[in-house]
Design an enzyme around this catalytic site. Structure first.
Site, mmCIF file in Angstrom:
data_model
loop_
_atom_site.group_PDB
_atom_site.id
_atom_site.type_symbol
_atom_site.label_atom_id
_atom_site.label_comp_id
_atom_site.label_asym_id
_atom_site.label_seq_id
_atom_site.Cartn_x
_atom_site.Cartn_y
_atom_site.Cartn_z
ATOM 1 N N ASP A 202 3.349 5.191 -3.248
ATOM 2 C CA ASP A 202 3.399 5.009 -1.797
ATOM 3 C C ASP A 202 3.647 3.580 -1.327
ATOM 4 O O ASP A 202 3.541 3.303 -0.134
ATOM 5 C CB ASP A 202 2.114 5.528 -1.155
ATOM 6 N N GLU A 203 3.977 2.671 -2.221
ATOM 7 C CA GLU A 203 4.288 1.315 -1.758
ATOM 8 C C GLU A 203 5.242 0.618 -2.711
ATOM 9 O O GLU A 203 5.306 0.930 -3.900
ATOM 10 C CB GLU A 203 3.002 0.491 -1.587
ATOM 11 N N ASP B 179 4.530 0.131 2.895
ATOM 12 C CA ASP B 179 3.319 0.847 2.481
ATOM 13 C C ASP B 179 3.195 2.101 3.342
ATOM 14 O O ASP B 179 3.079 2.023 4.564
ATOM 15 C CB ASP B 179 2.101 -0.067 2.670
#
Length: 369
Positions: A109-110, A15
């Site tokens: 983003d993860e 993350d």
């Protein structure tokens, strides 16, 4: 088929730390160390991301910009640059692919990574996580937090444990106690309303949840009862899916000034078409249903949809259908504050997941440590 249990998976959840805001601080050194919010500062603006300096004041994503500015008077608003965020996300995805082919992106983003197959022979899931985080920082100038564990549920919890720029490892024999120690509001799927209901029922922590049997949980939480029962015991059999096909892809925009004229609305829709089709092309999906969303100044909302018997051929056809749907609601009696366009009934070829790996690749014996 063998009755032998499958070996324990090695799962990493990566993350990025305050991703959008961190990219802005990276690219604009004058913003470093200052409270930053990505998003519009208008009365109808919404915070898309907040730096850690802003979070100290309680600024969070999805918060109205006026509320954020009230909580943090020195907050600096910057416009979002999704083309840049997507480019950086692609860099990060390429780093992931060096270490595993089993990658399940959740957003820009993860992502979940299944590293049960030790692709580079590093010998340890922890070493892989450290190598990935180091590569991200060296090549993008950004930091990432990671959780390493034996399933997706706990890996995701672990990645949030030592943020920012942290690593947390939960071994198989530690999983149940780790889950028991956490407040239930940290569990995926437990939102504010569910958390309030659990509190009324005397459930504050994973340990409280684990004390309830599946029958009791089913009475109070319906079909989710069994899932909660397993969750409280650190059990999660979901595989990492290398290609997650979404049911739809779309975009919507809220405007600071209401749009009334057909020319303004069609121009606005062209911008949304461009955004959505870029996402469709990036994910290599196709779909049959186009849906238009219109929200008026009085907050009344309508949708219009058209489905084809085949997939939408190209951007031009997608645009034409969207404009056709817009024409159906013209002229508007009230100003339009929001427009959205979505492609649904998505399909994608070549979906694989970590359970599809040949047995020899699933029998990895390297340790977490």
């Amino acid at each position: 088929m063998s009755d032998q249990p499958l070996p324990i998976r090695k799962i990493i959840h990566v993350d990025m730390d305050a991703f959008f805001a961190s990219v802005e601080q990276r690219d604009h050194p004058d913003l470093r160390g200052k409270p930053v919010a990505v998003g519009g500062s208008s009365r109808r603006g919404v915070v898309a991301a907040a730096s850690y300096e802003a979070r100290v004041f309680g600024v969070r994503s999805a918060m109205p910009s006026v509320t954020a500015a009230r909580r943090c008077p020195d907050l600096i608003f910057v416009k979002s640059r999704f083309d840049v965020y997507r480019e950086v996300s692609g860099q990060i995805r390429e780093i992931f692919s060096r270490y595993t082919d089993a990658i399940e992106p959740l957003s820009l983003d993860e992502a979940y990574l299944d590293v049960t197959e030790d692709k580079l022979g590093l010998g340890s899931a922890i070493r892989i996580a450290k190598a990935i985080r180091a590569a991200i920082q060296e090549e993008t100038g950004l930091t990432a937090s990671a959780g390493v564990s034996y399933n997706k549920f706990i890996a995701k919890l672990a990645s949030d444990q030592n943020k920012p720029d942290g690593l947390c490892v939960i071994l198989p024999d530690q999983g149940p106690n780790f889950v028991a120690s956490l407040p239930v509001k940290r569990f995926h799927g437990v939102g504010p309303k569910t958390n309030e209901k659990m509190a009324r029922l005397g459930i504050q922590t994973g340990a409280d949840l684990r004390a309830k049997d599946v029958a009791w949980l089913s009475v109070h939480f319906g079909s989710w009862g069994e899932g909660l029962y397993r969750m409280a015991r650190g059990i999660d059999d979901r595989p990492v899916r290398s290609s997650r096909v979404r049911k739809s892809l779309g975009a919507e925009r809220t405007y600071s000034d209401d749009k009334w004229t057909e020319a303004d609305l069609r121009e606005a829709l062209d911008g949304i078409v461009a955004i959505v089709w870029d996402r469709i092309a990036e994910r290599q999906v196709r779909g049959r249903t186009v849906t238009l969303k219109v929200k008026f100044a009085d907050f009344r909302q309508i949708t219009r949809a058209q489905s084809l018997e085949r997939a939408v051929a190209d951007r031009e056809e997608f645009s034409a259908i969207g404009h056709g749907l817009l024409g159906d609601v013209m002229p508007v009696e009230n100003g339009v504050r929001l427009l959205g366009l979505t492609l649904g009934s998505l399909e994608q070829e070549g979906e694989k997941n970590s359970q599809d790996l040949p047995p020899a690749q699933r029998q990895a014996s390297f340790a977490f440590e």
